[in-house]
Scaffold this motif. Structure first.
Motif, PDB file in Angstrom:
ATOM      1  N   PHE A   6       3.753  10.523   3.877  1.00 60.90           N
ATOM      2  CA  PHE A   6       2.884   8.962   3.056  1.00 60.90           C
ATOM      3  C   PHE A   6       2.161   9.185   2.821  1.00 60.90           C
ATOM      4  CE2 PHE A   6       3.045   5.115   5.857  1.00 60.90           C
ATOM      5  CZ  PHE A   6       3.490   4.436   4.467  1.00 60.90           C
ATOM      6  N   GLN A   7       1.189   7.862   2.327  1.00 58.64           N
ATOM      7  CA  GLN A   7      -0.222   6.996   2.347  1.00 58.64           C
ATOM      8  C   GLN A   7      -0.407   5.747   2.611  1.00 58.64           C
ATOM      9  OE1 GLN A   7      -1.165  10.583  -0.974  1.00 58.64           O
ATOM     10  NE2 GLN A   7      -2.720  10.345  -0.427  1.00 58.64           N
ATOM     11  N   LEU A   8      -1.497   5.657   2.299  1.00 58.85           N
ATOM     12  CA  LEU A   8      -1.584   3.554   1.983  1.00 58.85           C
ATOM     13  C   LEU A   8      -3.154   3.375   0.699  1.00 58.85           C
ATOM     14  CD1 LEU A   8      -1.309   1.829   5.568  1.00 58.85           C
ATOM     15  CD2 LEU A   8       0.409   2.448   4.412  1.00 58.85           C
ATOM     16  N   GLY A   9      -2.350   3.169   0.239  1.00 62.24           N
ATOM     17  CA  GLY A   9      -3.702   2.613  -0.893  1.00 62.24           C
ATOM     18  C   GLY A   9      -4.383   1.927  -0.489  1.00 62.24           C
ATOM     19  N   VAL A  10      -6.151   2.054  -0.142  1.00 60.49           N
ATOM     20  CA  VAL A  10      -6.878   1.103  -0.252  1.00 60.49           C
ATOM     21  C   VAL A  10      -7.997   0.288  -1.019  1.00 60.49           C
ATOM     22  CG1 VAL A  10      -6.814   2.751   2.191  1.00 60.49           C
ATOM     23  CG2 VAL A  10      -8.168   3.436   0.209  1.00 60.49           C
ATOM     24  N   GLU A  11      -8.670  -0.518  -1.123  1.00 58.73           N
ATOM     25  CA  GLU A  11      -9.820  -1.225  -1.261  1.00 58.73           C
ATOM     26  C   GLU A  11     -10.757  -0.657  -1.072  1.00 58.73           C
ATOM     27  OE1 GLU A  11     -10.417  -4.863  -3.894  1.00 58.73           O
ATOM     28  OE2 GLU A  11      -9.124  -5.304  -2.698  1.00 58.73           O
ATOM     29  N   VAL A  12     -11.902  -0.346  -1.193  1.00 55.33           N
ATOM     30  CA  VAL A  12     -13.086  -0.048  -0.941  1.00 55.33           C
ATOM     31  C   VAL A  12     -13.959  -1.638  -0.259  1.00 55.33           C
ATOM     32  CG1 VAL A  12     -15.957   0.952  -1.203  1.00 55.33           C
ATOM     33  CG2 VAL A  12     -13.237   2.372  -1.679  1.00 55.33           C
ATOM     34  N   PRO A  71       1.062  -1.170   0.055  1.00 54.68           N
ATOM     35  CA  PRO A  71       0.102  -0.363  -0.044  1.00 54.68           C
ATOM     36  C   PRO A  71       0.457   1.257  -0.033  1.00 54.68           C
ATOM     37  CG  PRO A  71      -0.104  -0.415   2.071  1.00 54.68           C
ATOM     38  CD  PRO A  71       0.888  -1.754   1.269  1.00 54.68           C
ATOM     39  N   GLU A  72       2.006   1.420   0.613  1.00 56.11           N
ATOM     40  CA  GLU A  72       3.300   2.389   0.948  1.00 56.11           C
ATOM     41  C   GLU A  72       3.053   3.189  -0.942  1.00 56.11           C
ATOM     42  OE1 GLU A  72       4.818  -0.789   2.977  1.00 56.11           O
ATOM     43  OE2 GLU A  72       3.715  -0.548   0.459  1.00 56.11           O
ATOM     44  N   MET A  73       2.599   4.278  -0.493  1.00 57.03           N
ATOM     45  CA  MET A  73       2.278   5.460  -1.441  1.00 57.03           C
ATOM     46  C   MET A  73       2.936   6.972  -0.721  1.00 57.03           C
ATOM     47  SD  MET A  73      -1.865   5.413  -2.277  1.00 57.03           S
ATOM     48  CE  MET A  73      -1.460   6.873  -3.675  1.00 57.03           C
ATOM     49  N   LEU A  74       3.628   8.099  -1.848  1.00 58.38           N
ATOM     50  CA  LEU A  74       4.267   8.935  -1.267  1.00 58.38           C
ATOM     51  C   LEU A  74       4.297   9.810  -2.158  1.00 58.38           C
ATOM     52  CD1 LEU A  74       6.550  10.163   1.354  1.00 58.38           C
ATOM     53  CD2 LEU A  74       8.474   9.930  -0.559  1.00 58.38           C
ATOM     54  N   PHE A  88     -14.234  11.365   4.380  1.00 56.15           N
ATOM     55  CA  PHE A  88     -13.320  12.629   4.143  1.00 56.15           C
ATOM     56  C   PHE A  88     -13.484  13.425   5.411  1.00 56.15           C
ATOM     57  CE2 PHE A  88     -13.993  11.779  -0.627  1.00 56.15           C
ATOM     58  CZ  PHE A  88     -13.039  11.509  -0.695  1.00 56.15           C
ATOM     59  N   ASP A  89     -12.279  13.861   5.835  1.00 56.07           N
ATOM     60  CA  ASP A  89     -12.704  14.634   7.633  1.00 56.07           C
ATOM     61  C   ASP A  89     -12.795  14.302   8.731  1.00 56.07           C
ATOM     62  OD1 ASP A  89     -11.664  16.632   5.177  1.00 56.07           O
ATOM     63  OD2 ASP A  89     -12.929  17.252   4.792  1.00 56.07           O
ATOM     64  N   ARG A  90     -12.359  12.915   8.869  1.00 54.34           N
ATOM     65  CA  ARG A  90     -12.209  12.184  10.084  1.00 54.34           C
ATOM     66  C   ARG A  90     -11.502  11.547  10.416  1.00 54.34           C
ATOM     67  NH1 ARG A  90     -18.342  12.731  10.827  1.00 54.34           N
ATOM     68  NH2 ARG A  90     -18.066  10.888  12.374  1.00 54.34           N
ATOM     69  N   ASP A 149      -8.870   9.203  -5.078  1.00 55.98           N
ATOM     70  CA  ASP A 149      -9.151  11.000  -3.545  1.00 55.98           C
ATOM     71  C   ASP A 149      -9.039   9.877  -3.089  1.00 55.98           C
ATOM     72  OD1 ASP A 149      -9.839  11.984  -6.716  1.00 55.98           O
ATOM     73  OD2 ASP A 149     -12.044  11.741  -6.502  1.00 55.98           O
ATOM     74  N   ILE A 150      -8.880   8.242  -2.461  1.00 58.76           N
ATOM     75  CA  ILE A 150      -9.056   8.306  -0.709  1.00 58.76           C
ATOM     76  C   ILE A 150      -8.344   7.541   0.313  1.00 58.76           C
ATOM     77  CG2 ILE A 150     -11.637   8.186  -1.015  1.00 58.76           C
ATOM     78  CD1 ILE A 150     -11.121   5.064  -0.970  1.00 58.76           C
ATOM     79  N   PRO A 151      -6.719   7.867  -0.647  1.00 61.79           N
ATOM     80  CA  PRO A 151      -5.985   6.956  -0.340  1.00 61.79           C
ATOM     81  C   PRO A 151      -5.945   8.019   1.262  1.00 61.79           C
ATOM     82  CG  PRO A 151      -5.620   7.190  -2.215  1.00 61.79           C
ATOM     83  CD  PRO A 151      -6.313   7.755  -2.347  1.00 61.79           C
TER      84      PRO A 151
END
Length: 444
Positions: free
Chosen positions: A108-114, A100-103, A124-126, A179-181
């Motif tokens: 630093f973000q993580l890739g996610v699957e819905v 999942p690692e993203m820069l 968003f914003d939680r 849009d959501i990582p």
């Protein structure tokens, strides 16, 4: 609205604690086993021989994410049948991808699957945390697993400012890939996510091999409204039903054989070894028939199921005051109006006239109001474990649910009165004597 009494307040407090402590199906099942053990239920293993004794209480889990608990009744099973309640342990969420690692721009973000049919805007914003199951090797190379929970806000998905998207309030759509990582931290280089997990949750020499982790909103359950008539929380669909049915089974007597099944993977179709379309429940029913029917015989299972009933519990759509036209006229359930019988002639729900009548009778016996829901003909209809389980077992079934708003959001809303009410109905159902049948009319 009826006044919220002390018993209902206590029930909802326990419900809040259960939901807050169950950010994933694994945690939900672990917490259900704690409740069951405290009530005298004994643990069974699928890999071992069972000797089920009448009057005793048991539970068995599969994959740590599905659970079946039962009271072995004193009555002969072929004569009394099984009282069965079902729910599901999973909820729509954001699952972390395997690599999942993203820069991006030093974030630093993580890739996610819905996972499932999630309503994405509310994410968003939680303030988000992360929980789930780790599989790791210890210092000797042995594979082990453990539940983890960061238990604090470690991530966020910020909205794009209105200044940079002037049409956001009119027609903005969400791209689930881009849009959501979630953002976890600022960094100069990409971190190794498995190493981060190991450093946080494992001892020296232990190594993370894989995981099943999801993000969740850290805001806890709360009673809201000027008169405290609403209950807001994450994962009400369907941890609410899991808790309600567990409490009902705990309160059941031991005369009738009663079963609670809570499956994982309902939100993605139930097709798995632990889902309702898998063999878990059928294998337990086979074992119960072998141990609790006085006469051995291949016909026993058919006799048992013919006198049984499954109440599939999965929350129902309450009418939204701002979008009332989305409901069928005359089928507009309200919060605190009692449990809802869910009907769909295309078998997205398993209810029929006989099973619905039995439930109405149960509600009347314990003085609980009941409502009905059918979706508009020009809208699609969701489904539950009800039709799947009915088809797998051949058991008479109906679908019911507590009315709620904001279904599949990361924060949902229901009434404060209805959870305890449904638990009361299910307890009466578990304790109802005799075969659960309606007499056949003579149409000659």
């Amino acid at each position: 609205m009826d006044v919220v009494d002390t018993q209902t307040e206590s029930f909802n407090k326990q419900l809040a604690e259960f939901i807050n402590g169950s950010p994933t199906p694994f945690h939900a099942v672990a917490n259900m086993t704690i409740l069951l053990r405290e009530a005298g239920f004994q643990s069974l293993s699928e890999s071992e021989e069972w000797t089920v004794k009448q009057g005793e209480k048991y539970f068995v889990t599969r994959n740590g994410s599905s659970i079946i608990a039962f009271v072995a009744g004193s009555e002969d099973l072929a004569e009394s049948g099984i009282r069965m309640a079902g729910a599901h342990t999973d909820s729509p969420c954001l699952m972390v991808k395997p690599q999942p690692e993203m820069l991006n721009n030093n974030y630093f973000q993580l890739g996610v699957e819905v996972y499932g049919g999630a309503l994405l805007n509310p994410w968003f914003d939680r303030d988000l945390s992360l929980a789930g199951r780790l599989v790791y090797s210890d210092v000797s190379g042995q594979l082990k697993q453990k539940l983890i929970n960061f238990d604090e806000a470690i991530a966020i998905i910020p909205s794009l400012a209105i200044h940079l998207d002037r049409t956001a309030n009119n027609d903005r759509t969400i791209n689930a890939q881009t849009d959501i990582p979630p953002i976890l931290m600022q960094a100069d280089k990409k971190a190794d996510f498995r190493e981060l997990l190991g450093g946080r949750f494992l001892a020296e020499g232990e190594k993370v091999l894989d995981y099943e982790l999801c993000f969740y909103d850290v805001q806890g359950a709360a009673t809201v409204g000027l008169n405290k008539e609403f209950f807001a929380a994450a994962r009400l669909d369907n941890l609410l039903s899991c808790f309600v049915a567990t409490q009902a089974l705990i309160n059941a007597d031991t005369s009738c054989t009663s079963v609670l099944v809570c499956n994982d993977h309902e939100e993605v179709g139930s097709v798995s070894s632990v889902g309702a379309d898998g063999p878990f429940l059928a294998s337990v029913v086979d074992r119960l028939c072998n141990d609790l029917c006085s006469d051995a015989g291949a016909s026993n299972k058919a006799r048992v199921l013919d006198g049984s009933l499954l109440i599939s519990c999965d929350n129902a759509h309450a009418v939204h005051p701002n979008f009332a036209a989305k409901h069928e006229v005359g089928h507009t359930p309200v919060l605190n109006g009692g449990p809802v019988i869910k009907v769909n002639s295309n078998q997205r729900y398993a209810t029929n006239g006989v099973t619905a009548s039995l439930f109405r009778q149960l509600c009347a016996e314990v003085d609980v109001p009941v409502q009905s829901f059918v979706t508009r003909t020009d809208l699609g209809c969701g489904s539950t474990i009800g039709p799947v389980t009915a088809a797998k077992l051949g058991i008479p079934t109906l679908d019911v649910g507590i009315p709620q708003l904001a279904m599949h959001s990361c924060r949902e809303l229901t009434g404060t009165l209805d959870p305890e009410r449904l638990s009361r109905v299910l307890t009466a159902f578990f304790n109802r004597p005799g075969r659960l049948q309606v007499a056949v009319s003579d149409n000659s």
